[in-house]
Design an enzyme around this catalytic site. Structure first.
Site, PDB file in Angstrom:
ATOM      1  CG  HIS A  18     -15.810  -3.596  17.531  1.00  0.00           C
ATOM      2  ND1 HIS A  18     -14.936  -4.172  16.651  1.00  0.00           N
ATOM      3  CD2 HIS A  18     -15.365  -2.310  17.717  1.00  0.00           C
ATOM      4  CE1 HIS A  18     -13.990  -3.288  16.315  1.00  0.00           C
ATOM      5  NE2 HIS A  18     -14.236  -2.164  16.951  1.00  0.00           N
ATOM      6  CG  HIS A  41      -8.059   7.662  18.843  1.00  0.00           C
ATOM      7  ND1 HIS A  41      -8.766   8.402  19.748  1.00  0.00           N
ATOM      8  CD2 HIS A  41      -6.764   8.079  18.931  1.00  0.00           C
ATOM      9  CE1 HIS A  41      -7.942   9.236  20.364  1.00  0.00           C
ATOM     10  NE2 HIS A  41      -6.713   9.059  19.894  1.00  0.00           N
ATOM     11  CB  SER A 102     -15.250   1.425  16.129  1.00  0.00           C
ATOM     12  OG  SER A 102     -14.163   2.231  15.729  1.00  0.00           O
ATOM     13  CD  GLU A 120      -6.786   7.036  11.899  1.00  0.00           C
ATOM     14  OE1 GLU A 120      -7.399   6.290  12.677  1.00  0.00           O
ATOM     15  OE2 GLU A 120      -5.556   7.218  11.977  1.00  0.00           O
ATOM     16  CG  ASP A 145      -4.566  15.071  18.233  1.00  0.00           C
ATOM     17  OD1 ASP A 145      -5.188  14.161  18.826  1.00  0.00           O
ATOM     18  OD2 ASP A 145      -3.490  15.535  18.642  1.00  0.00           O
ATOM     19  N   GLY A 146      -7.613  13.197  17.454  1.00  0.00           N
ATOM     20  CA  GLY A 146      -8.813  12.840  18.211  1.00  0.00           C
ATOM     21  C   GLY A 146      -8.897  13.530  19.564  1.00  0.00           C
ATOM     22  CG  ASP A 166     -10.166   1.949  20.159  1.00  0.00           C
ATOM     23  OD1 ASP A 166      -9.350   1.483  20.979  1.00  0.00           O
ATOM     24  OD2 ASP A 166     -10.538   1.331  19.146  1.00  0.00           O
TER      25      ASP A 166
HETATM   26  C1  LIG Z   1      -6.941   1.152  18.056  1.00  0.00           C
HETATM   27  S1  LIG Z   1      -6.980   1.907  16.499  1.00  0.00           S
HETATM   28  C2  LIG Z   1      -8.659   2.280  16.265  1.00  0.00           C
HETATM   29  C3  LIG Z   1      -9.569   1.125  16.037  1.00  0.00           C
HETATM   30  C4  LIG Z   1     -10.994   1.487  15.799  1.00  0.00           C
HETATM   31  N1  LIG Z   1     -11.506   2.413  16.823  1.00  0.00           N
HETATM   32  C5  LIG Z   1     -11.854   0.235  15.790  1.00  0.00           C
HETATM   33  O1  LIG Z   1     -12.345  -0.167  16.857  1.00  0.00           O
HETATM   34  O2  LIG Z   1     -12.050  -0.330  14.718  1.00  0.00           O
HETATM   35  C6  LIG Z   1      -6.325   3.497  16.827  1.00  0.00           C
HETATM   36  C7  LIG Z   1      -6.306   4.433  15.628  1.00  0.00           C
HETATM   37  O3  LIG Z   1      -5.994   5.745  16.096  1.00  0.00           O
HETATM   38  C8  LIG Z   1      -5.212   6.405  15.122  1.00  0.00           C
HETATM   39  N2  LIG Z   1      -4.544   7.526  15.835  1.00  0.00           N
HETATM   40  C9  LIG Z   1      -3.365   7.552  16.475  1.00  0.00           C
HETATM   41  N3  LIG Z   1      -3.205   8.734  17.116  1.00  0.00           N
HETATM   42  C10 LIG Z   1      -4.332   9.449  16.853  1.00  0.00           C
HETATM   43  C11 LIG Z   1      -4.787  10.736  17.259  1.00  0.00           C
HETATM   44  N4  LIG Z   1      -4.047  11.524  18.056  1.00  0.00           N
HETATM   45  N5  LIG Z   1      -5.991  11.144  16.825  1.00  0.00           N
HETATM   46  C12 LIG Z   1      -6.765  10.368  16.020  1.00  0.00           C
HETATM   47  N6  LIG Z   1      -6.383   9.150  15.606  1.00  0.00           N
HETATM   48  C13 LIG Z   1      -5.186   8.685  16.027  1.00  0.00           C
HETATM   49  C14 LIG Z   1      -4.309   5.334  14.578  1.00  0.00           C
HETATM   50  O4  LIG Z   1      -3.832   5.696  13.286  1.00  0.00           O
HETATM   51  C15 LIG Z   1      -5.260   4.112  14.570  1.00  0.00           C
HETATM   52  O5  LIG Z   1      -5.909   4.017  13.323  1.00  0.00           O
END
Ligand SMILES: C[S@@+](CC[C@H](N)C(=O)[O-])C[C@H]1O[C@@H](n2cnc3c(N)ncnc32)[C@H](O)[C@@H]1O
Length: 282
Positions: A18, A41, A102, A120, A145-146, A166
């Site tokens: 961050h 993500h 983030s 997300e 899906d990211g 992420d």
């Molecule tokens: C490491 S965390 C994110 C933290 C956030 N970026 C932050 O820095 O505050 C990863 C997130 O990705 C989500 N996730 C998992 N697979 C995903 C996908 N294919 N596409 C989007 N989000 C996904 C999870 O539910 C989780 O909330």
């Protein structure tokens, strides 16, 4: 999808990620022209540090908890200020009760002309994120899906900005997905800034990841590695990394001031190290 960021929010890896993210956003603000940040993500946005999840690991205490208690040298303090301001903004009564993820950190730093797309996949998390940004016309939250977003959302119409990738690293193959995702995204938008987060847990996997990135032929790849302890015998998060693609020309010198200060505040056991390496130049 079992990963829940609430267990880890505000840990050392979040702090480094961050703090760098905030420097990237601050750089984009140097020109008046609007930009967009795409967070593929995004998580839930706001984390309660008094929650059962945060209490179970206590990870934030050796992350943001330590940083806010540290005396910072003035130059590093100035560089960390935008990030720390975003954290303080979630804690208007002082102390540290909430930690911004983030999307909230980015949102705190945006100007009126800038936009955020937060993606997300987890339905509950996406719903919570939508409620955090309800009524905010500068932010779009998408349940998606990211990895698909790296195709569908790029390039953004602003043609300036940053993509944070992420992923949770809970499944096999995440390093390969990161490399392939970057290749796909970079083909569609070679001029964007990208920040790719990765864990330093399995050292062989990290070396292979760095080699694979170099072999893509994508230029301008700056690798930030931040370790808080020597390699553990059992797999555990000994450090984290961030590869920045198309880094602002100011970033390397900023990081050389910021990272030693963060390392002093956050390292748990020596020998441990931070490093900055160009995986690919111009
Ligand atoms: C490491 S965390 C994110 C933290 C956030 N970026 C932050 O820095 O505050 C990863 C997130 O990705 C989500 N996730 C998992 N697979 C995903 C996908 N294919 N596409 C989007 N989000 C996904 C999870 O539910 C989780 O909330």
């Amino acid at each position: 999808m079992n990963y829940r960021h609430a267990y880890h929010a505000g840990n050392f890896a979040d702090v480094v990620k961050h703090a760098v993210l905030a420097r990237l956003v601050e750089y984009l603000k140097q020109k008046d022209k609007a930009f967009r940040v795409i967070d593929t993500h995004a998580g839930i946005g706001r984390y309660n540090l008094a929650s059962v999840e945060a209490g179970k690991t206590g990870e934030w205490q050796t992350g943001i908890g330590r940083l806010v208690e540290s005396a910072l040298e003035p130059q590093a303090a100035a560089l960390l200020q935008p990030y720390l301001e975003a954290v303080r903004a979630r804690n208007p009564d002082g102390g540290l009760k909430y930690y911004p993820g983030s999307p909230l950190i980015v949102r705190h730093l945006l100007r009126n002309q800038d936009r955020l797309t937060a993606i997300e996949l987890h339905p509950e998390d996406a719903a919570r994120l939508k409620s955090v940004f309800a009524g905010d016309f500068q932010t779009r939250v998408i349940e998606l899906d990211g990895w698909l977003a790296l195709g569908a959302q790029l390039p953004p119409k602003e043609k300036r900005g940053l993509v944070l990738i992420d992923p949770p690293f809970e499944e096999e193959g995440e390093f390969s997905r990161l490399v392939e995702g970057l290749q796909k995204a970079h083909r569609r938008w070679p001029g964007g800034i990208y920040a790719l987060w990765y864990p330093i847990k399995d050292r062989k996997a990290v070396t292979a990841f760095r080699t694979a990135l170099t072999e893509t032929g994508i230029p301008k790849l700056l690798d930030i590695a931040f370790e808080i302890r020597p390699a553990s015998n059992e797999p555990s998060l000994d450090g984290s990394g961030l590869v920045v693609v198309n880094p602002p020309y100011t970033l390397e010198s900023e990081l050389r001031l910021m990272l030693p200060v963060l390392h002093k505040a956050l390292a748990l056991r020596q020998p441990s190290r931070w490093s900055l390496d160009w995986l690919a130049g111009e």
